[in-house]
Design an enzyme around this catalytic site. Structure first.
Site, PDB file in Angstrom:
ATOM      1  N   GLU A 145      15.866  -6.127 -60.920  1.00  0.00           N
ATOM      2  CA  GLU A 145      14.840  -5.084 -60.840  1.00  0.00           C
ATOM      3  C   GLU A 145      15.188  -3.893 -61.731  1.00  0.00           C
ATOM      4  O   GLU A 145      15.315  -2.766 -61.262  1.00  0.00           O
ATOM      5  CB  GLU A 145      14.615  -4.691 -59.377  1.00  0.00           C
ATOM      6  CG  GLU A 145      14.175  -5.904 -58.551  1.00  0.00           C
ATOM      7  CD  GLU A 145      13.748  -5.599 -57.125  1.00  0.00           C
ATOM      8  OE1 GLU A 145      14.311  -4.694 -56.507  1.00  0.00           O
ATOM      9  OE2 GLU A 145      12.835  -6.309 -56.643  1.00  0.00           O
ATOM     10  N   GLU A 200      22.467 -12.242 -46.386  1.00  0.00           N
ATOM     11  CA  GLU A 200      21.924 -10.880 -46.282  1.00  0.00           C
ATOM     12  C   GLU A 200      20.587 -10.912 -45.562  1.00  0.00           C
ATOM     13  O   GLU A 200      19.661 -11.598 -45.995  1.00  0.00           O
ATOM     14  CB  GLU A 200      21.769 -10.266 -47.680  1.00  0.00           C
ATOM     15  CG  GLU A 200      21.283  -8.823 -47.659  1.00  0.00           C
ATOM     16  CD  GLU A 200      21.027  -8.239 -49.058  1.00  0.00           C
ATOM     17  OE1 GLU A 200      21.989  -7.987 -49.798  1.00  0.00           O
ATOM     18  OE2 GLU A 200      19.849  -8.040 -49.400  1.00  0.00           O
ATOM     19  N   GLU A 204      11.031  -4.067 -43.476  1.00  0.00           N
ATOM     20  CA  GLU A 204      10.192  -3.813 -44.653  1.00  0.00           C
ATOM     21  C   GLU A 204       8.889  -4.621 -44.633  1.00  0.00           C
ATOM     22  O   GLU A 204       7.805  -4.061 -44.710  1.00  0.00           O
ATOM     23  CB  GLU A 204      10.981  -4.122 -45.930  1.00  0.00           C
ATOM     24  CG  GLU A 204      10.144  -3.953 -47.194  1.00  0.00           C
ATOM     25  CD  GLU A 204      10.931  -4.209 -48.475  1.00  0.00           C
ATOM     26  OE1 GLU A 204      12.137  -4.507 -48.410  1.00  0.00           O
ATOM     27  OE2 GLU A 204      10.309  -4.112 -49.558  1.00  0.00           O
ATOM     28  N   ARG A 227       9.772 -17.570 -59.134  1.00  0.00           N
ATOM     29  CA  ARG A 227      10.761 -16.618 -58.653  1.00  0.00           C
ATOM     30  C   ARG A 227      11.725 -17.167 -57.608  1.00  0.00           C
ATOM     31  O   ARG A 227      12.926 -16.910 -57.697  1.00  0.00           O
ATOM     32  CB  ARG A 227      10.046 -15.362 -58.139  1.00  0.00           C
ATOM     33  CG  ARG A 227      10.968 -14.402 -57.428  1.00  0.00           C
ATOM     34  CD  ARG A 227      10.329 -13.055 -57.232  1.00  0.00           C
ATOM     35  NE  ARG A 227      11.053 -12.322 -56.199  1.00  0.00           N
ATOM     36  CZ  ARG A 227      10.704 -11.122 -55.765  1.00  0.00           C
ATOM     37  NH1 ARG A 227       9.639 -10.515 -56.257  1.00  0.00           N
ATOM     38  NH2 ARG A 227      11.396 -10.523 -54.828  1.00  0.00           N
ATOM     39  N   ARG A 231      13.093   1.884 -48.085  1.00  0.00           N
ATOM     40  CA  ARG A 231      12.634   0.956 -47.049  1.00  0.00           C
ATOM     41  C   ARG A 231      13.127   1.375 -45.661  1.00  0.00           C
ATOM     42  O   ARG A 231      13.421   0.539 -44.813  1.00  0.00           O
ATOM     43  CB  ARG A 231      13.061  -0.482 -47.343  1.00  0.00           C
ATOM     44  CG  ARG A 231      12.735  -0.964 -48.739  1.00  0.00           C
ATOM     45  CD  ARG A 231      11.269  -0.823 -49.049  1.00  0.00           C
ATOM     46  NE  ARG A 231      10.969  -1.216 -50.430  1.00  0.00           N
ATOM     47  CZ  ARG A 231       9.772  -1.028 -50.988  1.00  0.00           C
ATOM     48  NH1 ARG A 231       8.803  -0.421 -50.313  1.00  0.00           N
ATOM     49  NH2 ARG A 231       9.549  -1.402 -52.223  1.00  0.00           N
ATOM     50  N   LYS A 259      20.309 -13.202 -50.193  1.00  0.00           N
ATOM     51  CA  LYS A 259      19.263 -12.964 -49.192  1.00  0.00           C
ATOM     52  C   LYS A 259      18.994 -14.248 -48.428  1.00  0.00           C
ATOM     53  O   LYS A 259      19.076 -15.345 -48.995  1.00  0.00           O
ATOM     54  CB  LYS A 259      17.977 -12.471 -49.856  1.00  0.00           C
ATOM     55  CG  LYS A 259      18.090 -11.038 -50.379  1.00  0.00           C
ATOM     56  CD  LYS A 259      16.746 -10.438 -50.762  1.00  0.00           C
ATOM     57  CE  LYS A 259      16.974  -9.044 -51.355  1.00  0.00           C
ATOM     58  NZ  LYS A 259      15.731  -8.275 -51.566  1.00  0.00           N
ATOM     59  N   GLU A 298       3.328 -13.244 -37.466  1.00  0.00           N
ATOM     60  CA  GLU A 298       3.090 -14.289 -38.460  1.00  0.00           C
ATOM     61  C   GLU A 298       1.621 -14.745 -38.434  1.00  0.00           C
ATOM     62  O   GLU A 298       1.031 -15.021 -39.476  1.00  0.00           O
ATOM     63  CB  GLU A 298       4.019 -15.463 -38.156  1.00  0.00           C
ATOM     64  CG  GLU A 298       4.059 -16.513 -39.218  1.00  0.00           C
ATOM     65  CD  GLU A 298       5.137 -17.560 -38.952  1.00  0.00           C
ATOM     66  OE1 GLU A 298       5.813 -17.494 -37.907  1.00  0.00           O
ATOM     67  OE2 GLU A 298       5.288 -18.442 -39.809  1.00  0.00           O
ATOM     68  N   ASP A 304      12.103 -12.905 -50.643  1.00  0.00           N
ATOM     69  CA  ASP A 304      12.506 -11.515 -50.442  1.00  0.00           C
ATOM     70  C   ASP A 304      12.144 -11.052 -49.033  1.00  0.00           C
ATOM     71  O   ASP A 304      11.189 -10.298 -48.864  1.00  0.00           O
ATOM     72  CB  ASP A 304      11.805 -10.641 -51.497  1.00  0.00           C
ATOM     73  CG  ASP A 304      12.323  -9.216 -51.521  1.00  0.00           C
ATOM     74  OD1 ASP A 304      13.247  -8.910 -50.763  1.00  0.00           O
ATOM     75  OD2 ASP A 304      11.797  -8.410 -52.310  1.00  0.00           O
TER      76      ASP A 304
HETATM   77  C1  GCU Z   1      13.071  -5.491 -52.191  1.00  0.00           C
HETATM   78  C2  GCU Z   1      12.749  -4.077 -51.839  1.00  0.00           C
HETATM   79  C3  GCU Z   1      13.396  -3.095 -52.767  1.00  0.00           C
HETATM   80  C4  GCU Z   1      14.891  -3.388 -52.861  1.00  0.00           C
HETATM   81  C5  GCU Z   1      15.117  -4.842 -53.222  1.00  0.00           C
HETATM   82  C6  GCU Z   1      16.583  -5.248 -53.153  1.00  0.00           C
HETATM   83  O1  GCU Z   1      12.443  -5.855 -53.376  1.00  0.00           O
HETATM   84  O2  GCU Z   1      11.359  -3.879 -51.846  1.00  0.00           O
HETATM   85  O3  GCU Z   1      13.177  -1.811 -52.271  1.00  0.00           O
HETATM   86  O4  GCU Z   1      15.487  -2.562 -53.787  1.00  0.00           O
HETATM   87  O5  GCU Z   1      14.456  -5.665 -52.317  1.00  0.00           O
HETATM   88  O6  GCU Z   1      16.918  -5.994 -52.242  1.00  0.00           O
HETATM   89  O7  GCU Z   1      17.376  -4.862 -53.981  1.00  0.00           O
END
Ligand code: GCU
Length: 648
Positions: free
Chosen positions: A265, A366, A372, A315, A139, A339, A481, A344
């Site tokens: 993830e 965060e 991104e 989510r 990113r 976050k 936006e 996200d």
């Molecule tokens: C988002 C992002 C990912 C990253 C993830 C994270 O999904 O697209 O590239 O790894 O956030 O915060 O871990």
């Protein structure tokens, strides 16, 4: 005030040369322990003077001094015609005092009437690098990594030093050096192979008061320690982390800690072996504790293999579901890194419901400085506006998020935006976001306007002719936006690269990011009649979001599922709002270009050109968003634009 525009280079960001050729020559003195701050002060004054000879006026003096009665890392500056005194609580405080002094001068301030004192709101002000050791930056939109190439450390020490100076000048004091998605190669940053290199890098950052953080792999006990398991309750795993910490701290005694993305993830974590997030974080925290290290444990834990037909899983609820029940169960040196929003890093989200509700666990907010989902440093997007909205958001009837800072919120972090591009941040105006983040982490009560004015003053010189640029940056979030996903619904981006429109791009995927638009309505009902995300908030806040009447309009489609003929407060229908904002968004970008062109005489030509190029790309992007989004909803609903404009 006359500034020397000829000396402008994008590389120098907000520490430009030649801003104050009018300043006298300063003698700088202070005790030996202040040597580093002293040198930075001298260099900074020289930088402000530029290549011009100082105007013949009498010498003035700057005296540096440690004053232990000041709050940690704080400073106090007392101006004077003869001598300016800069007091710092410690070496960091002194350095911040020096940079505050230079910033005042850089923006045209006078040194004799200066009277300033300040101390940071939190002791951890952190940039996270998502750099892979291959040299690619996850990113990242500013070229390649500043630290790595071809699976090895590879950097220009002078450039790293310049980077450290920029970060220190805005108050950053910690930096994680590798992507949270740790690879087989970067996992070795905590081994004998790579620690000598980490140590060398730490030595460049150290004088600037910046301590490093390493992102680690929760599975390291298996992959590096050759154990059968990474189970945090297994004594051999406990021993593994203890030994790893001993080794790491032998090489980097002041390492700030580890950053961990676990159970997220497709990464391993405690949940995958039936343990809690607290079990996972605590075993590492106990290993770091003797060395004063912190575990930054990310709360980005959600089901990323959802089926779109599943309407129960939601989510944005996941972080709260996973972490709220564990409040108070974490070691003291664990900080939960959350976050800003529950999705996200989208353009407009509510705050994560965890903020304000976890009273017994330290937290970090965060953010993403790297853009991104917010234009990738091509589209202009003043993030300070959004961050300010975060700090201003209520956590209860009589408390806003900013009031948690320095209490529950003990760290303010962001994914960084710097890479090896000549101007550091890809888009030149994106420098303003890096600047604003550091300043806000220091003092979250600073307004977006003040931060924007500071950055413009330092970068291009204080010049009233540039006032329209302040307005442009402050408006840019709202403009972006308008042409993006409407009213807080988020996503609608091209899968993978996350730039440009694709309304259904993520709609049938496993990531749990659905808008569920059909021919009559759009949105996920997250009220008490739906997934009940609103119940995760403090009851007063939850009630505000729960009702269509009181929900902030920018978040209406985040919390509510609404028919296209729903009347907004403006009296417009939802569908007409979508059409109007998308036409307007693209027109506003045309307006940005016109404004930018009028500023040309007040800007360095290279800066003018480089931003002009990006704005042209932004306009193409805005038009594409307009057309794709409007066409999608026109075809879905069959409802015509009241104004009869062309929808492709
Ligand atoms: C988002 C992002 C990912 C990253 C993830 C994270 O999904 O697209 O590239 O790894 O956030 O915060 O871990």
């Amino acid at each position: 005030m006359k500034t020397n525009r000829d000396e402008y280079t994008a590389y120098n960001m907000w520490l430009q040369r030649g801003r104050r050729p009018d300043l006298p020559h300063f003698d700088v003195e202070g005790p030996d322990t202040c040597y580093f701050a002293l040198r930075e002060c001298l260099e900074g004054l020289e930088r402000l003077n530029g290549t011009c000879k100082p105007a013949g006026s009498a010498n003035a003096g700057v005296k540096l001094n440690i004053d232990k009665t000041l709050p940690p890392e704080g400073y106090r500056i007392d101006g004077g015609t003869q001598v300016v005194t800069i007091n710092g609580a410690d070496t960091n405080g002194l350095l911040y005092g020096v940079f505050a002094f230079l910033s005042e001068l850089g923006r045209g301030g006078s040194y004799n009437q200066l009277s300033l004192s300040s101390a940071p709101a939190v002791s951890r002000r952190v940039i996270n690098h998502w750099d892979n050791m291959t040299g690619a930056v996850e990113r990242g939109y500013s070229g390649k990594s500043l630290f790595y190439r071809d699976n090895a450390f590879s950097y220009n020490p002078e450039r790293i030093k310049d980077y450290a100076r920029f970060l220190a000048s805005v108050g950053i004091n910690q930096l994680s050096i590798n992507n949270v998605n740790v690879t087989a190669v970067s996992a070795r940053l905590i081994t004998e192979d790579l620690l000598p290199e980490v140590s060398k890098l730490a030595a460049i950052f150290r004088p600037y008061g910046i301590r490093l953080i390493i992102s680690i792999d929760f599975e390291s006990p298996k992959s590096l320690g050759r154990l059968e398991t990474a189970d945090p309750l297994d004594p051999s795993v406990e021993r593994y982390w203890r030994e790893a910490a001993e080794l790491v701290y032998r090489h980097v005694p002041d390492l700030a800690g580890f950053l961990v993305k676990a159970d997220s993830e497709f990464r391993g974590g405690p949940a995958s072996i039936g343990r809690t997030q607290a079990d996972g974080a605590n075993v590492i925290a106990r290993a770091l504790a003797p060395f004063g290290g912190t575990v930054y444990w990310r709360c980005f834990v959600y089901n990323c293999t959802q089926d779109w037909r599943d309407t129960v899983t939601d989510r944005p609820k996941a972080a709260f579901e996973n972490f709220y029940p564990l409040d108070g169960k974490f070691e003291d040196n664990v900080i939960l890194q959350i976050k800003n929003g529950p999705s996200d890093f989208q353009v407009h989200e509510p705050n994560s419901p965890l903020f304000g509700r976890m009273n017994h666990t330290a937290q970090a907010s965060e953010f993403q400085v790297t853009q991104e989902y917010t234009g990738q440093q091509i589209d202009l997007y003043g993030l300070a506006v959004q961050w300010q909205e975060f700090f201003d958001a209520p956590v209860s009837k009589d408390r806003i998020t900013r009031e948690l800072v320095g209490k529950e919120i003990t760290a303010i972090t962001a994914v960084g935006s710097a890479g090896d591009d000549e101007n550091w941040t890809g888009g030149l105006l994106a420098q303003a976001n890096l600047y604003a983040f550091g300043r806000l982490a220091w003092d979250p009560s600073l307004s977006a306007r003040q931060l924007t004015e500071e950055w413009i003053g330092l970068t291009f010189g204080p010049d009233e002719a540039l006032n329209p640029l302040t307005e442009m940056i402050l408006a840019s979030r709202g403009v972006y936006e308008k042409y993006n996903a409407p009213l807080g619904i988020g996503w609608m981006v091209n899968p993978g690269n996350h730039y440009g429109p694709s309304v259904d791009g993520y709609e049938y995927m496993k990531w749990g990011t659905y808008h569920r638009a059909d021919t009559v309505a759009i949105g996920v009902d997250r009220t008490d009649k739906g997934t009940n995300l609103t119940a995760q908030y403090d009851p007063w806040v939850g009630a505000v979001y729960n009702s269509k009447e009181t929900c902030p309009e920018g978040l209406l489609l985040f919390f509510h599922r609404l028919p296209y003929d729903y009347r907004l407060r403006s009296g417009k229908t939802l569908i007409q709002h979508i059409y109007d904002t998308h036409f307007e968004g693209a027109e506003d970008v045309e307006g940005f270009i016109e404004t930018w062109d009028t500023l040309r005489p007040s800007l360095p030509e290279a800066a003018y050109q480089s931003v002009r190029n990006r704005l042209t790309l932004q306009l193409a992007n805005a038009r594409e968003w307009r057309d794709v989004v409007n066409t999608y909803f026109y075809r879905k609903t069959g409802i015509k634009d009241e104004k009869g404009r062309l929808i492709h």
